[in-house]
Design a protein around this motif. Sequence first.
Motif, mmCIF file in Angstrom:
data_model
loop_
_atom_site.group_PDB
_atom_site.id
_atom_site.type_symbol
_atom_site.label_atom_id
_atom_site.label_comp_id
_atom_site.label_asym_id
_atom_site.label_seq_id
_atom_site.Cartn_x
_atom_site.Cartn_y
_atom_site.Cartn_z
ATOM 1 N N GLY A 285 39.878 14.188 50.152
ATOM 2 C CA GLY A 285 40.146 12.897 49.502
ATOM 3 C C GLY A 285 41.431 12.243 49.987
ATOM 4 O O GLY A 285 41.843 11.207 49.472
ATOM 5 N N CYS A 289 41.008 15.932 56.149
ATOM 6 C CA CYS A 289 40.071 16.975 56.616
ATOM 7 C C CYS A 289 38.964 16.438 57.525
ATOM 8 O O CYS A 289 38.422 17.168 58.344
ATOM 9 C CB CYS A 289 39.458 17.707 55.422
ATOM 10 S SG CYS A 289 38.218 16.732 54.535
ATOM 11 N N GLY A 290 38.593 15.169 57.360
ATOM 12 C CA GLY A 290 37.575 14.563 58.226
ATOM 13 C C GLY A 290 36.150 14.727 57.728
ATOM 14 O O GLY A 290 35.214 14.252 58.369
ATOM 15 N N ALA A 291 35.956 15.370 56.569
ATOM 16 C CA ALA A 291 34.590 15.586 56.063
ATOM 17 C C ALA A 291 33.853 14.270 55.834
ATOM 18 O O ALA A 291 32.633 14.209 55.960
ATOM 19 C CB ALA A 291 34.644 16.376 54.756
ATOM 20 N N CYS A 292 34.594 13.225 55.513
ATOM 21 C CA CYS A 292 33.972 11.948 55.131
ATOM 22 C C CYS A 292 33.861 10.974 56.299
ATOM 23 O O CYS A 292 33.503 9.818 56.106
ATOM 24 C CB CYS A 292 34.825 11.304 54.042
ATOM 25 S SG CYS A 292 36.475 10.900 54.667
HETATM 26 S S1 FES Z 1 37.561 13.773 52.530
HETATM 27 FE FE1 FES Z 1 39.032 14.668 53.840
HETATM 28 S S2 FES Z 1 39.368 13.053 55.245
HETATM 29 FE FE2 FES Z 1 38.120 12.104 53.780
#
Ligand code: FES
Length: 322
Positions: A285, A289-292
Amino acid sequence: MDSHIRCIDAGSEYCPCFLSETGDCIVCSHLHGNDFCDCNWCGTCIFNEFYWNGLQMKKSRGSILSRIVDHQFIHRDLILLTLQVPQSMCRALIQPGSYVILRNPEKPSYFDTPISVMEVSEEKSQITVILQEIGAKTKSLLASEKEVLLKGPYWNGIIGLEHLKNLKNKKVLIIARGIAQAPAVPVIKYLHKNKNNIMLILDPGNIQSVFIEKYINLWNLEPIIMDVRSEAGLSHVKNLLQHNEFSLIFSSGSDLLHQDLLQIAKDQEKNIAFSMTNNREICCGEGVCGACSVFAKDGKVLKVCKVQTFVEEILQGGTVHG
Ligand code: FES
Ligand SMILES: Cc1cc2nc3c(=O)[nH]c(=O)nc-3n(C[C@H](O)[C@H](O)[C@H](O)COP(=O)(O)OP(=O)(O)OC[C@H]3O[C@@H](n4cnc5c(N)ncnc54)[C@H](O)[C@@H]3O)c2cc1C
């Protein structure tokens, strides 16, 4: 910076964030190492804030233990959780698009689960969320009976927020399907407060339940209940758009719902603004991390836990969620 890219946290108490220290701020060209400024002015100079904060980020969001005040099964695998939170957290979670990251306190950080805030009681200092039990994270969260770890406040649960914020005395179509009925509640409340005329369609979706009527009955809306993604449902929406002058469509559901509704809206050629729930997979969030991440049309990576941009950028660039 691209003129349509904004950061949801810009100007907040969490800005400048981690990204300022690594030269990756979403908004500030100075923090990218450039000599010029071409930010979308958001009321605060992020570089100035960074400078006066000793060339470092401001505080980051921490986790708190939040007591579970109420835990009820409201339908098959749908659970309502009411959580005790500090007053300041309560106030920060009122705006549409607010969500928190919840976790069973006995589990490691990769069990973090983003969950929309459906209702806030400032009086009781409590928030209410609805959880659909699906896989490892949500199951473990629900195994926690007394308290949960809560991180927040986060605000980017809706893409196209500026369309909601500017709207007064207009006609709006809200379509909420499945578990995404929960994030529609604060949107309905906000638009109603601004004296907009709301037409509401509720779709039970995969969870086969309409569960927000109790939370919106104050506003005397008469929701139409239907399967919006069926042929009959989509043609009903088309008909509504043809015979009404809506200023905004708010789509609360999967990307497939968003795509169907956006296409119907565009076909009308009436220039109707479009906002939608953010369905990207969110982990930290914080833009780290780059997950989104999704790829924008120009190939740039957008971290959608923080970025506000055109809905098309997100829908065309992202993975389609069912
Ligand atoms: S949830 Fe980690 S960069 Fe967006
Ligand atoms: C801003 C936001 C608000 C949300 N609000 C709610 C809500 O109010 N109630 C609710 O029940 N669910 C909500 N979700 C979805 C919820 O976070 C996922 O259902 C949950 O993370 C699934 O984890 P799991 O391990 O139980 O299931 P899994 O089996 O891991 O995943 C099941 C489904 O959830 C999706 N998912 C998995 N992890 C994430 C993640 N970190 N972020 C987003 N989607 C994920 C997967 O793509 C898959 O489609 C929200 C998601 C976001 C991004």
